[in-house]
Each structure stands twice: as C-alpha cells, then as structure tokens.
Design an enzyme around this catalytic site. Structure first.
Site, short mmCIF file in Angstrom:
data_model
loop_
_atom_site.label_atom_id
_atom_site.label_comp_id
_atom_site.label_asym_id
_atom_site.label_seq_id
_atom_site.Cartn_x
_atom_site.Cartn_y
_atom_site.Cartn_z
N CYS A 135 1.54 -7.92 14.03
CA CYS A 135 1.23 -8.45 15.36
C CYS A 135 0.63 -9.86 15.28
CB CYS A 135 0.26 -7.54 16.09
SG CYS A 135 0.99 -5.97 16.61
N TYR A 143 -1.43 -3.59 -7.04
CA TYR A 143 -1.15 -4.37 -5.85
C TYR A 143 -2.21 -4.27 -4.76
CZ TYR A 143 1.25 -6.91 -2.33
OH TYR A 143 1.56 -7.85 -1.40
N SER A 156 -0.26 -3.67 12.09
CA SER A 156 0.39 -4.69 11.27
C SER A 156 1.56 -5.32 12.04
CB SER A 156 0.89 -4.08 9.96
OG SER A 156 1.81 -3.07 10.24
N ARG A 159 0.85 -1.19 0.00
CA ARG A 159 0.00 0.00 0.00
C ARG A 159 0.88 1.23 0.00
NH1 ARG A 159 -2.17 1.11 4.25
NH2 ARG A 159 -1.30 -0.47 5.60
N HIS A 162 -10.91 -2.15 11.80
CA HIS A 162 -9.81 -2.99 11.35
C HIS A 162 -9.62 -4.11 12.38
CE1 HIS A 162 -5.34 -3.07 9.88
NE2 HIS A 162 -6.07 -3.99 9.29
N ASP A 178 -9.65 -9.63 9.36
CA ASP A 178 -9.14 -8.29 9.09
C ASP A 178 -10.13 -7.15 9.34
OD1 ASP A 178 -6.92 -6.70 8.25
OD2 ASP A 178 -7.86 -6.39 6.30
N ARG A 219 2.01 -12.22 -0.42
CA ARG A 219 0.66 -12.54 0.07
C ARG A 219 0.08 -13.82 -0.49
NH1 ARG A 219 -1.66 -8.46 3.67
NH2 ARG A 219 -0.01 -6.92 3.74
N LYS A 267 -9.62 -2.34 1.92
CA LYS A 267 -9.27 -1.17 2.71
C LYS A 267 -10.05 0.06 2.26
CE LYS A 267 -6.14 -3.56 4.93
NZ LYS A 267 -6.47 -4.07 6.27
#
Ligand code: TSX
Ligand code: MN
Length: 595
Positions: free
Chosen positions: A258, A205, A256, A77, A234, A283, A376, A214
C-alpha cells in the site's frame, strides 16, 4: 572454544550465562561480542566482502553501500514456518501457527546442536527504542550471520549502549539465530512469548532473521503490550507541520503493497507550500498512555528495511536520498559494471544489460524481473532528509489521529472517520486489501488483515481486539480514528485518486478533523468530507472523479458488511461482542434505507 576478538563485555551474569549455554548448544568456533563501534563496522564489512557475502558498490557514487544476494529459496518471510509457542493453542488463536513450547525447543534445539561448528557466533546487543526511554526494550541476538550483524547495526540502536541500558537485570529478549544450510525443510521462526525468547533457524532473510523487527517489536511486543497495558503496532508515525509551525502526529497501519514507506516520507505538493511531513517511523509504533491522557508513540527502530521495486523520485524522493550512502541492498539487480543497483520502477531508462538478483546476465528483452519483487534496502534513519527531530525523544510523540488503510478497488472511500473509538477499532479489525491477479489468480477477493497485524500478532487476535477496546478507558484524549483508500478504481480499472503527494489533501482534512475545526457529513458508515471540505485547489481532477473517489455506495457496503461476518466467526467467543454488534448495527441502518 577459542575466543577471538573479545571476552564477554558484560558483568551481567544472566546474559553471560545464557550466551554460555547457547554457545555450548551451537558449538561455534568462536564467540564475538559486538560493541557497535565504527572500527567494528569496518572490520566486519571487510570480512563480509572477503567472504563474498557483500559486494562493494561504487564508493564514489554510493559511499558505504554494499550489495547482497540471499539464497534463491530464501527471499521473504515464511508465514507457514512462523510459530507462536504458547502453552496452549488457544492463546495463539486461530490466525497463528502454534507449536507446543516443549516440542519447539526440542525440535529446534536438535537443529541448533552443533549448527555453528566452523562458524562465529556474534553477540548482538540492541535496543528497540531510544536510549533511556521507559518504552525501550533490550534484546540480544546471537547469530552466525555477519549479514545479520551488519543489518542489525543499521536497523537498531546496537552495541555497548544496549548493554549499558540492560545493566545487571535479566530483562532482555533472548534471540537465537543460525542460517544453518538455508534448507526450507529445516527453517523455523519460533516465538516463546512467556520466555521473551525467539529462535530462528534455516533462513538468512530480513524479517525471519533481523529479530528486533517483526519478531520482537511486533510479535513479542504485542504480547508484552497486552500484559503491560500498551500497544505494539504495525504502523508508520509521521508529523504534519503547518506553515504556522503547528505539529500534528499521525500513526497509520497499512497491509503490504500500500506504500507505507512512501506515505511516511511524503512530500506535499506545490499547493501546500510551507507544509512539511516529518518521518518518525515507517513500519512500527509502540504506543502508551501518557500522564496527560494522550497516546504517545515511539518508533522502536533506527532504520528502514524497505521494498526497493517501485521506489523512485516520483514515488519517494526522500527514500531515494536516504539510500545514497551507508545502505545494504539485498536481491536487487546489479548494473553491468557492478558499481550500482537497479530495480523495476527506478527512475530513468531501463538499462540494456544488468545482472539479475540471482546473479545471472539480464537484458531489457528478458521476460523475468531483474530485481526480486521483495528486494530491499537497509538504510539508516539518520539519512532521511525528512527525519523528525523527535525520533530520539524518550517520550515519543503525541498521536492525534490513527489511520487504517487498505487497497480496495471499490467500496471503501478515499477517507472515512469513525463515529467513536469503538467504531474505529471495528474499522481496523475489518481492514483488508483486494487481491491482485498476480498474487492469486482471483481478482477482487478481499483478504482481511486486521490492523495490518495478521502475520504479526503474538497472541489470540480476539484478545488483541479486546485490548484495543480497553485502551479507551485509559485515554482521556484518544486519537480520532480514520480509514483511507488511495486505490479506488473506475469501471475501466483506472485509479481515480492521484495518490502520492496529493494524499496531503486527505491528511490535512484528517488533521483538521482531529483538531475539531472542519466539517463533515454523516454517512451510514462514518463521517466523510462534505463537498468543498477537501482542499483540491491546483489539482487537475474532475468533480465526477472526486465523487468516484470519495463516494459511499450503500449497495457495495451491504455486500462488504455481509462478507465481514465470516471473517469474524473464526474468533468464536474470543471476539469482543461489540465488534460484531457494530457490523450488525451498520447493516441494520443500511437495510433501513430500503435498498
Ligand atoms: O505509495 C503509494 N501511495 C502512497 C504514497 C504516499 N502508491 C504506490 C503503491 C505501491 C507500493 C500508490 N499507488 C498510491 C499512493 O497513494 N496510489 C497509487 C495508485 C496510482 C498509481 C498511479 C497513478 C495514480 C494512482 N497515476 C500515474 O502514475 C499518472
Ligand atoms: Mn511492515
């Protein structure tokens, strides 16, 4: 303009008109409406393979799995190129990039003009949320990327069902995407909350182009949620089932890195035989107040767009199972025979030879990573062995606890329960992760990421906090709010809590607290488990280590509370007063201890 496979499969005039206008702007060679059928998936996949966009993996080993490499300059991103285009800059707030909507339409409109010449425009109708749910939103993404079309098919409920749900109404998100020439200088992700519109250009992407995720489910969703009185967050959603069959649902926000997907798919350790974790989502959570006064959540998505590196049988066996079929891998490494994928942290020995994410030969002596750190998998939720049977329930699931988690080497204990709703919102608003050396060169600097929404809130975050606080007055039975930290370290820099499946022990305490049936100790900064409250049986961990993981160090908290002041200051008058008062109250209580 020639039409290939299908004429508009809609009698919705708003939709037909908008597609016509966007096609007139982008000038594709043809416009193809997608219906989501299996025949269509085969046809698009074969075309993508023929064009070299996808590589077919070993279909015996990994049926329905394909491999994709994005442009090397287009692997994540792009927050600096992501804009909230509200009429005023103040509406976007201090934590978002802002562009005047008129200017944005003009600037990007110039780039979209003729952008699809020689290409096909795919019309991708999709739903965020289960079919027939009052919470579900319909989006249409127009894209010139066959990769986007195939990923949207996994990540959302895509095709004719979405058009059916839309009917003849004008209530749909208008998403326009062109890969253009993947030039970072001509890359923009623009959101127009007032128009329910997203324009994305110059990237191919993930989060930049799978517009349902998102862009719609979080940025536009959070804006709509404030207007309509619900929450777009989120957060993962999981169900904890006890051996007696009691089910408790938890929503959890983590910044992110975690291990959010790992937590959403967690397998309890042996000691917890008979306990089961069910994944609702990994997510995003959309949450509204139900008629019963509880908070009800749906997962608007239909798949997982997960980080591959670090995913293994140790960290996430359910994910390893999920990605064995019908999965698209992006920017991982490829095995030498081109039949399988590999990434750092995968099980087994490191292969001697691979093809790296850039397509170059790689050997185990290479100093570069074989898989891109942000590589990913895109996998269907239905593959997850722990998938909750309520994922398609239009009402969603009732949430009993909300967890905010960060990655902190010090200060934040393993688990902490808020005194009440307002204190819980304050905990969420001050959420943060400590930077690792790799990211910035500075270790131990806390990067605040309130509710893990910093990059995803579609309006002023001061107003967002206020919206969270206001929700309390609609909730007769509000979820209890907790903070967790799996990442505390000792003086030697070693993690003191084993994490992963052992987090079940923390989760059980959270469930028992949410149901009001276990004890806790009041510390200055929140409720903590008394010694003995956490079930640590069968865990090889010393009392000293447990104390290091769970202890509240008041000196560290003093530093913490002082450091939050600066973060809050940027919101000025838009910051709800009570948040800074919580900070001051806790600090005053600490100072009162005479440390
Ligand atoms: O996902 C993680 N979780 C949550 C799992 C349900 N990770 C991986 C984070 C990177 C994305 C964790 N890493 C967790 C965790 O709870 N804890 C840690 C830190 C840690 C790493 C290794 C060990 C212990 C803790 N120990 C051994 O490997 C032996
Ligand atoms: Mn995310």
């Amino acid at each position: 303009m020639s039409h290939s496979s299908s004429e508009p499969s809609t009698r919705n005039e708003h939709l037909a008109q908008w597609v016509k206008e966007m096609a007139a702007l982008c000038k594709p060679d043809n416009v193809v409406w997608l219906d989501g059928s299996e025949e269509e998936r085969k046809r698009l996949t074969e075309q993508a393979v023929a064009e070299g966009i996808l590589l077919e993996l070993d279909q015996k080993k990994l049926p329905g799995c394909y491999y994709h490499r994005s442009n090397a300059n287009d692997v994540a991103r792009v927050e600096h190129l992501t804009f909230i285009c509200t009429p005023t800059k103040d509406e976007a707030g201090p934590t978002n990039n802002w562009m005047d909507p008129k200017e944005a339409y003009q600037k990007l409109g110039g780039m979209f003009d003729g952008a699809m010449k020689g290409r096909t425009m795919y019309v991708v109708p999709y739903m965020m949320g289960p079919s027939g749910s009052a919470m579900t939103k319909v989006g249409i993404e127009l894209t010139d990327s066959i990769y986007v079309a195939l990923n949207m098919r996994i990540m959302t409920r895509m095709g004719q069902a979405a058009l059916d749900m839309l009917g003849t109404t004008n209530d749909f998100n208008r998403g326009l995407h062109s890969t253009l020439d993947v030039n970072p200088d001509r890359r923009f992700i623009c959101h127009f909350p007032q128009d329910n519109t997203i324009w994305s250009i110059g990237s191919g992407y993930g989060g930049n182009v799978l517009l349902g995720k998102k862009c719609l489910a979080l940025r536009i969703g959070s804006y709509l949620g404030r207007q309509e009185g619900w929450l777009a967050e989120h957060m993962l959603i999981l169900g904890v089932e006890s051996p007696e069959g009691e089910m408790t649902y938890v929503a959890a926000a983590f910044p992110s890195a975690c291990g959010k997907t790992n937590f959403a798919m967690m397998i309890p350790p042996k000691r917890f035989a008979g306990w089961k974790i069910w994944t609702v989502g990994d997510d995003i959570a959309w949450m509204r107040v139900g008629a019963d006064g509880r908070l009800w959540a749906i997962n608007p998505e239909n798949g997982y767009f997960g980080v591959a590196p670090g995913t293994s049988m140790k960290s996430n066996p359910n994910a390893m199972q999920t990605i064995l079929k019908d999965t698209i891998f992006t920017n991982t490494a490829l095995t030498a025979d081109k039949g399988d994928v590999w990434w750092e942290g995968k099980d087994g020995p490191v292969p001697a030879e691979l093809i790296d994410w850039k397509g170059q030969p790689w050997t185990s002596k290479s100093t570069e990573k074989a898989a891109h750190p942000n590589s990913r998998f895109t996998a269907p939720a239905r593959n997850n062995p722990a998938l909750s049977r309520y994922v398609d329930d239009p009402n969603g699931v009732p949430i009993s606890a909300i967890i905010f988690g960060g990655r902190r080497a010090t200060t934040v204990p393993l688990v902490l329960q808020s005194f009440n709703w307002g204190h819980g919102i304050y905990m969420g608003a001050t959420l943060g992760s400590e930077t690792t050396a790799a990211a910035t060169g500075k270790v131990g600097v806390v990067r605040r990421d309130p509710m893990a929404m910093l990059p995803f809130c579609g309006y002023n975050m001061g107003d967002y906090f206020q919206h969270w606080l206001r929700m309390q007055h609609k909730l007769e039975l509000p979820p209890k709010i907790f903070m967790v930290n799996w990442f505390r370290q000792d003086e030697a820099g070693k993690f003191v809590w084993p994490g992963f499946g052992e987090n079940m022990r923390v989760l059980k305490w959270i469930v028992d607290r949410a149901r009001g049936r276990t004890g806790a100790l009041e510390s200055v900064v929140g409720w903590v488990p008394r010694s003995g409250d956490l079930d640590l049986s069968g865990l090889d961990i010393s009392t000293e280590q447990v104390e290091k993981a769970t202890g509240v160090d008041y000196r560290q908290w003093k530093t913490e509370l002082e450091s939050q002041k600066e973060f809050f200051a940027q919101f000025g008058e838009r910051l709800p007063k009570s948040l800074n008062l919580w900070r001051e109250l806790l600090l005053a209580r600490l100072n009162g201890l005479g440390l």
